[in-house]
Design a protein around this motif. Structure first.
Motif, PDB file in Angstrom:
ATOM      1  N   THR A  93       0.818  -1.205   0.000  1.00  0.00           N
ATOM      2  CA  THR A  93       0.000   0.000   0.000  1.00  0.00           C
ATOM      3  C   THR A  93       0.858   1.264   0.000  1.00  0.00           C
ATOM      4  O   THR A  93       1.903   1.320   0.659  1.00  0.00           O
ATOM      5  N   SER A  94       0.394   2.273  -0.728  1.00  0.00           N
ATOM      6  CA  SER A  94       1.007   3.609  -0.694  1.00  0.00           C
ATOM      7  C   SER A  94      -0.100   4.642  -0.582  1.00  0.00           C
ATOM      8  O   SER A  94      -1.261   4.370  -0.906  1.00  0.00           O
ATOM      9  N   SER A  95       0.252   5.832  -0.111  1.00  0.00           N
ATOM     10  CA  SER A  95      -0.724   6.915   0.063  1.00  0.00           C
ATOM     11  C   SER A  95      -0.142   8.233  -0.410  1.00  0.00           C
ATOM     12  O   SER A  95       1.061   8.488  -0.265  1.00  0.00           O
ATOM     13  N   GLU A  96      -1.017   9.075  -0.942  1.00  0.00           N
ATOM     14  CA  GLU A  96      -0.662  10.452  -1.278  1.00  0.00           C
ATOM     15  C   GLU A  96      -1.501  11.387  -0.431  1.00  0.00           C
ATOM     16  O   GLU A  96      -2.724  11.214  -0.326  1.00  0.00           O
ATOM     17  N   VAL A  97      -0.871  12.372   0.196  1.00  0.00           N
ATOM     18  CA  VAL A  97      -1.596  13.380   0.976  1.00  0.00           C
ATOM     19  C   VAL A  97      -2.263  14.338   0.003  1.00  0.00           C
ATOM     20  O   VAL A  97      -1.594  14.974  -0.817  1.00  0.00           O
ATOM     21  N   ILE A  98      -3.588  14.440   0.076  1.00  0.00           N
ATOM     22  CA  ILE A  98      -4.327  15.278  -0.879  1.00  0.00           C
ATOM     23  C   ILE A  98      -5.031  16.455  -0.202  1.00  0.00           C
ATOM     24  O   ILE A  98      -5.631  17.273  -0.888  1.00  0.00           O
ATOM     25  N   GLY A  99      -4.936  16.561   1.128  1.00  0.00           N
ATOM     26  CA  GLY A  99      -5.578  17.687   1.791  1.00  0.00           C
ATOM     27  C   GLY A  99      -5.121  17.828   3.229  1.00  0.00           C
ATOM     28  O   GLY A  99      -4.739  16.842   3.877  1.00  0.00           O
ATOM     29  N   LEU A 100      -5.145  19.071   3.719  1.00  0.00           N
ATOM     30  CA  LEU A 100      -4.788  19.380   5.109  1.00  0.00           C
ATOM     31  C   LEU A 100      -5.642  20.540   5.591  1.00  0.00           C
ATOM     32  O   LEU A 100      -5.875  21.499   4.846  1.00  0.00           O
ATOM     33  N   LYS A 101      -6.081  20.467   6.848  1.00  0.00           N
ATOM     34  CA  LYS A 101      -6.814  21.596   7.431  1.00  0.00           C
ATOM     35  C   LYS A 101      -6.661  21.540   8.944  1.00  0.00           C
ATOM     36  O   LYS A 101      -7.109  20.599   9.590  1.00  0.00           O
ATOM     37  N   GLN A 102      -5.998  22.548   9.489  1.00  0.00           N
ATOM     38  CA  GLN A 102      -5.833  22.607  10.941  1.00  0.00           C
ATOM     39  C   GLN A 102      -7.148  22.984  11.602  1.00  0.00           C
ATOM     40  O   GLN A 102      -7.903  23.811  11.100  1.00  0.00           O
TER      41      GLN A 102
END
Length: 349
Positions: A111-120
């Motif tokens: 498995t691999s993952s890509e970070v597609i969003g961030l919100k503090q």
């Protein structure tokens, strides 16, 4: 020097460790075995004929006997935990999950993952991380891909706030988006072996099905499940990870229980094709008794002979709700709702 930490251990990623576009290759490829099938059926009261019977699988055109779709999902999901959600407060939801092909014993998933969003979050102590993950088999073929978002602790509340990026995700996958297993053919489907006579045409959009049965959660079972899937999230097995000293039941454990319970009324929903959206709406703990009900959201034909697609809302509740109420008058989830899962299944026409 003896007794001195060398920084070799993994404390997991915190919110400020993620960046949009970051690609993470997750450790420990996992080979699926017949033991996974047996343990899954020991943990969950699953009775679907196709993953239970090699002969049934052969009779509907599959060359090899697949395991439950959620075995592949749990294994692939577990690979992401050390890098994505080891320091999570909670897993918040799923979207755009497709099962590209059946997983069979002998398949090795990586498995691999890509970070597609961030919100503090406004409290500056936590933030939400969105990832798109993909599990491939030993031939490099995609077996499962999905998006999920998780609330993660910050290591340092004074760390800079990243620019908020909230990805646009599909509300639902269309029937054309679904991947039908090669060779699947329900024209000679054995309804007696499957356990119920109900076909695609027997279900109406808007219909609700009370699955009646309940299962009481226990700590040993859900901790066994998290270890089976190599899910290392602290909140699931370490009583020191939460201020109240309780272990949070792994959300996937609730999904599998609800899916297994749905057999009563949906025994011919043999294969999960996709998960459109999912939300763990309330925490679950040992001692809670889980029931489930389903609502028919849509139905469609497919190009495979005798195979139809049924879009369902699967709802898990703490305690049985015979009224099958999802939300109250205020629009909030009704008391006792644990899971709201929107998914497509394949069913004979």
């Amino acid at each position: 020097m003896s007794g001195t930490s060398t920084g070799k251990t993994n404390a997991g990623n915190f919110f400020e460790d993620f960046t949009v576009g970051q690609v993470i290759e997750h450790a420990t490829p996992r080979t699926i075995t017949e033991g996974d099938r047996a343990l899954y059926q020991a943990l969950y009261p699953s009775r679907f004929a196709l993953p239970s019977s090699a002969e049934f699988a052969k009779s509907v055109g599959l060359e090899r006997h697949p395991v439950e779709e959620l075995i592949g999902f749990h294994v692939a999901f577990g690979k992401t935990v050390p890098d994505v959600s080891l320091n999570a407060v909670a897993n918040l939801g799923y979207a755009e999950c497709r099962f590209h092909q059946p997983v069979v014993p002998g398949d090795t998933l990586r498995t691999s993952s890509e970070v597609i969003g961030l919100k503090q979050n406004s409290n500056a102590k936590t933030g939400v991380v969105w990832v798109r993950s993909s599990a491939v088999n030993q031939r490099g073929e995609v077996a499962i891909d999905w998006c999920r978002w998780v609330m993660v602790h910050k290591r340092d509340v004074e760390a800079p706030t990243p620019e908020a990026v909230v990805p646009e995700l599909k509300d639902t996958l269309t029937p054309q988006d679904l991947k039908i297993p090669a060779g699947l053919d329900f024209t000679a489907y054995d309804f007696a072996a499957a356990g119920e006579p109900h076909r695609l045409g027997d279900y109406e959009v808007g219909e609700k099905v009370d699955h009646v049965d309940g299962v009481t959660l226990t700590d040993p079972e859900h901790m066994l499940a998290t270890r089976l899937w190599q899910n290392t999230a602290k909140v699931h097995f370490n009583t020191e990870a939460r201020p109240d000293g309780t272990r949070l039941i792994y959300g996937g454990h609730v999904i599998s229980l609800a899916r297994a319970l749905s057999f009563n009324g949906l025994a011919n929903a043999q294969l999960i094709a996709a998960i459109n959206a999912g939300a763990h709406t309330s925490p679950a703990f040992a001692g809670d008794t889980v029931y489930s009900w389903s609502e028919v959201l849509d139905k469609a034909g497919t190009d495979a002979p005798g195979v139809g697609a049924l879009r369902l809302r699967l709802v898990a509740t703490k305690g049985r709700d015979e009224s099958m109420t999802l939300r109250g008058d205020d629009g909030k989830y009704a008391d006792g709702v644990l899971l709201d899962l929107d998914y497509w299944v394949l069913i004979p026409t």
